[in-house]
Write an enzyme that holds these catalytic residues in place. Structure first.
Site, PDB file in Angstrom:
ATOM      1  N   TYR B 101       1.089  -1.148  -0.342  1.00  0.00           N
ATOM      2  CA  TYR B 101      -0.352  -0.293   0.332  1.00  0.00           C
ATOM      3  C   TYR B 101       1.407   1.344   0.392  1.00  0.00           C
ATOM      4  CZ  TYR B 101      -2.733   3.896   2.152  1.00  0.00           C
ATOM      5  OH  TYR B 101      -3.848   5.098   1.864  1.00  0.00           O
ATOM      6  N   GLU B 189      -3.653   8.024  -4.330  1.00  0.00           N
ATOM      7  CA  GLU B 189      -2.935   6.149  -3.341  1.00  0.00           C
ATOM      8  C   GLU B 189      -3.454   5.355  -4.272  1.00  0.00           C
ATOM      9  OE1 GLU B 189      -5.732   5.296   0.690  1.00  0.00           O
ATOM     10  OE2 GLU B 189      -7.532   4.180  -0.946  1.00  0.00           O
TER      11      GLU B 189
END
Lengths: 290, 380
Positions: B101, B189
């Site tokens: 991530y 993101e």
């Protein structure tokens, strides 16, 4: 006395000839604020309402008037530049009323202003008022009255509501400060609480918060650790629904922090009186100051 | 402003971030044609402005073009968190060796953009953050300098040990920061950032949220707004410069200022009612805004009473009164109206209302109590 501004505050207005700037400059002068100059690039040498000298730059205005505070009413895309110009010119207290300043602009403005040694209030805030002495910004003067309570708030009209109910109940104010609701701003709750604690005329403080972030929780801890004066608080957004949040970054960085329930609990645990309704602030103050 | 995954991917691609190809379909047939073109197993992903798409059944594999057609059909019939799915992204499925991530957000506490990286990426990243915070590395970025190479390398070493992958990830992180900063992001993101069995690092997903305050100076980004993916009443409110969020209650609220609007909703609940909405008419409110506000609120059949709560500062209460009168003349109300106003030009406002057979209250608590009583059919 009061915090941040008083009778001796010498104010300039950036954007004095604009629609909002000119309207509120008149209101501030009417209230008794010493407005010593204004800034509008290209209008240097003119006078506002035949009285207040206008300058092209903040640096010139400060040299000519010894101003120690400024209030900014320029459009959002120019607000970051206006705040930096004021701090660079040596103005110690910079109040930015402008709504809609990009948050990434504020990530650059904030360290710049701090390094210049200036205090920033806002942006997207109603400013502040020390009743009977001076007002900087847009808080309506007639809803306030001088007295012993300091008030700090993230909201605009909700501040008016609470001040109005205090004034109706004959509880006056030393200074009412609106710190603004943007994610990144200058002066925060703790700065104001600290100043109120040190102000000899302030006997109690009202803190009005909103959902989002952790500023109120940190402020509550400050109250327990550093303050002797009583503090009462209200949090708006108890019924606000959780948003359709995109992305995980917000949750990763703050967990579940920021709900009204959590903030009210932080108030309670740290000895801050919790008002369930705005009107309850009045009763809590009366009890705290008895 | 939210943008779709496929739009965020287009932006990231411009910055050189490796992303597998993909195309958008609005019908099952289009999805089938795209899958046929790719000639391999594809992933079909709902394009909707809500998180948790995977868990809501909005992300699925399709092995054949025929599968792609039927699965796209299913996904295009879904509603995720109240928003109907109108588009899907069709993209070749990738072989995945690991999922990480990486994300960046403007952080209130540090007053800076903050990078976050975790080797434990994927759909459970929030749980990872809550239960094992040491698996997340945070790194505030000084916006005056941007993400320096050494900072990107620190983050990348937290994700990978293979030097080739570390360098690739560091480059992706620096480019992601640029994409975020240069397009006025409030969030950017990649989840997951994957490695493939052959050792490549690439972004399988992309999310980006743009700060609404940036849109005036970024017309190309503003043009990415997809109104068909938003709630229609929220679209109308935005066009009228109102902030509106629909809720499930029966007391419609029109208030100036976000804080007072929330406090009004809280008070509605306190006195036993349920707010039907959040609506902030903002600072300098002209009568047309009020007309638009009433039109939006009355279009909700659940609304049984309407409450105005106006504390005039910059807002002139006579403007609001004129707006109410105009709106009612255009479109008579079918539900009772309670008006509370005080502040700037209050006397003029009260006179305008009186001349038109309306009345105003000055106390917030009394007004809320009355509106709740009218909405629930109990006497005030």
């Amino acid at each position: 006395m009061s915090i941040f501004i008083d009778k001796s505050t010498r104010l300039i207005v950036q954007g004095i000839t604009g629609r909002d700037g000119s309207f509120h400059t008149k209101q501030m002068i009417e209230y008794g604020t010493q407005v010593v100059g204004g800034v509008t690039p290209g209008k240097g040498g003119q006078k506002f309402e035949d009285k207040v000298p206008i300058f092209n730059t903040v640096a010139e205005a400060v040299r000519a008037t010894q101003a120690n505070a400024t209030v900014i009413y320029v459009p959002p895309m120019f607000a970051a530049d206006a705040m930096m110009e004021a701090a660079d010119a040596g103005v110690r207290f910079v109040v930015c009323i402008t709504e809609g300043v990009p948050v990434l602009d504020m990530t650059r403005v904030n360290p710049f202003v701090t390094e210049k040694g200036a205090r920033l209030l806002g942006p997207n805030c109603p400013g502040l008022i020390s009743p009977g002495q001076s007002k900087v910004g847009i808080i309506p003067g007639r809803i306030c009255t001088p007295g012993p309570v300091g008030l700090v708030s993230r909201s605009g009209t909700l501040t008016y509501e609470v001040v109005y109910q205090m004034t109706r109940a004959k509880i006056g104010q030393t200074t009412c400060v609106g710190i603004g609701g943007d994610p990144i701003n200058g002066t925060n709750f703790i700065d104001c609480l600290d100043a109120f604690e040190k102000d000899p005329n302030t006997e109690a403080v009202v803190m009005i918060g909103e959902i989002g972030g952790t500023d109120e929780q940190e402020a509550a801890r400050f109250v327990r650790e550093k303050m002797k004066k009583p503090v009462v608080g209200f949090i708006a957004g108890q019924t606000a629904p959780p948003g359709r949040r995109m992305g995980h970054a917000g949750a990763i960085i703050s967990g579940s922090a920021g709900t009204a329930a959590e903030k009210m609990q932080a108030f309670e645990e740290n000895g801050v009186g919790v008002a369930k309704r705005p009107i309850d602030v009045v009763d809590l103050l009366k009890r705290a100051m008895r | 402003m939210n943008i779709h995954e496929y739009q965020a991917k287009e932006i990231f691609r411009k910055y050189g971030i490796p992303i597998p190809p993909g195309e958008v379909a609005t019908t099952p047939e289009e999805a089938e044609a795209i899958a046929r073109k790719f000639g391999t197993t594809v992933v079909i992903k709902a394009q909707v402005h809500a998180g948790g798409r995977g868990k809501a059944g909005g992300v699925k594999l399709a092995k054949t073009p025929e599968d792609a057609k039927s699965i796209a059909g299913q996904i295009l019939r879904l509603t995720i968190k109240g928003l109907p799915v109108k588009k899907v992204l069709v993209t070749p499925a990738a072989d995945i060796a690991s999922e990480a991530y990486v994300g960046i957000i403007v952080d209130r506490a540090s007053k800076r953009p903050v990078f976050m990286a975790s080797p434990a990426g994927g759909i459970d990243i929030e749980e990872v953050a809550a239960k094992t915070p040491d698996k997340i590395l945070r790194r505030p970025v000084d916006p005056r300098y941007g993400l320096q190479l050494y900072e990107a390398m620190q983050l990348a070493f937290f994700l990978y040990s293979d030097m080739k992958q570390v360098r690739a990830a560091a480059k992706i992180l620096q480019q992601l920061y640029k994409a975020f900063f240069e397009n006025g992001g409030s969030l950017a993101e990649i989840n997951p950032l994957v490695t493939t069995p052959t050792g490549d690092v690439m972004a399988l997903d992309a999310k980006m949220v743009i700060d609404d305050n940036e849109l005036d100076r970024r017309p190309d980004i503003a043009a990415l707004r997809d109104e068909s993916a938003e709630d229609p009443s929220e679209v109308e409110a935005r066009k009228a410069n109102l902030t509106f969020i629909k809720l499930d209650g029966n007391v419609g609220c029109v208030v100036n200022g976000a804080g007072l609007a929330m406090a009004t909703m809280d008070l509605v609940k306190y006195y036993g009612g349920e707010p039907a909405n959040f609506l902030d008419i903002g600072g300098s409110s002209n009568p047309e805004k009020v007309v638009a506000a009433l039109r939006i609120i009355t279009s909700d059949p659940n609304v049984k009473a309407i409450l105005f709560n106006i504390f005039g500062g910059i807002t002139r209460t006579d403007d609001v009164a004129n707006g109410i009168v105009t709106a009612i003349k255009q479109n008579p109300l079918k539900v009772p109206l309670v008006i509370r106003l005080t502040g700037t030009n209050e006397e003029i406002a009260v006179k305008i209302l009186k001349e038109n057979g309306l009345s105003a209250m000055t106390d917030m608590d009394e007004a809320v109590k009355k509106a709740v009583a009218l909405a629930t059919g109990k006497a005030a």
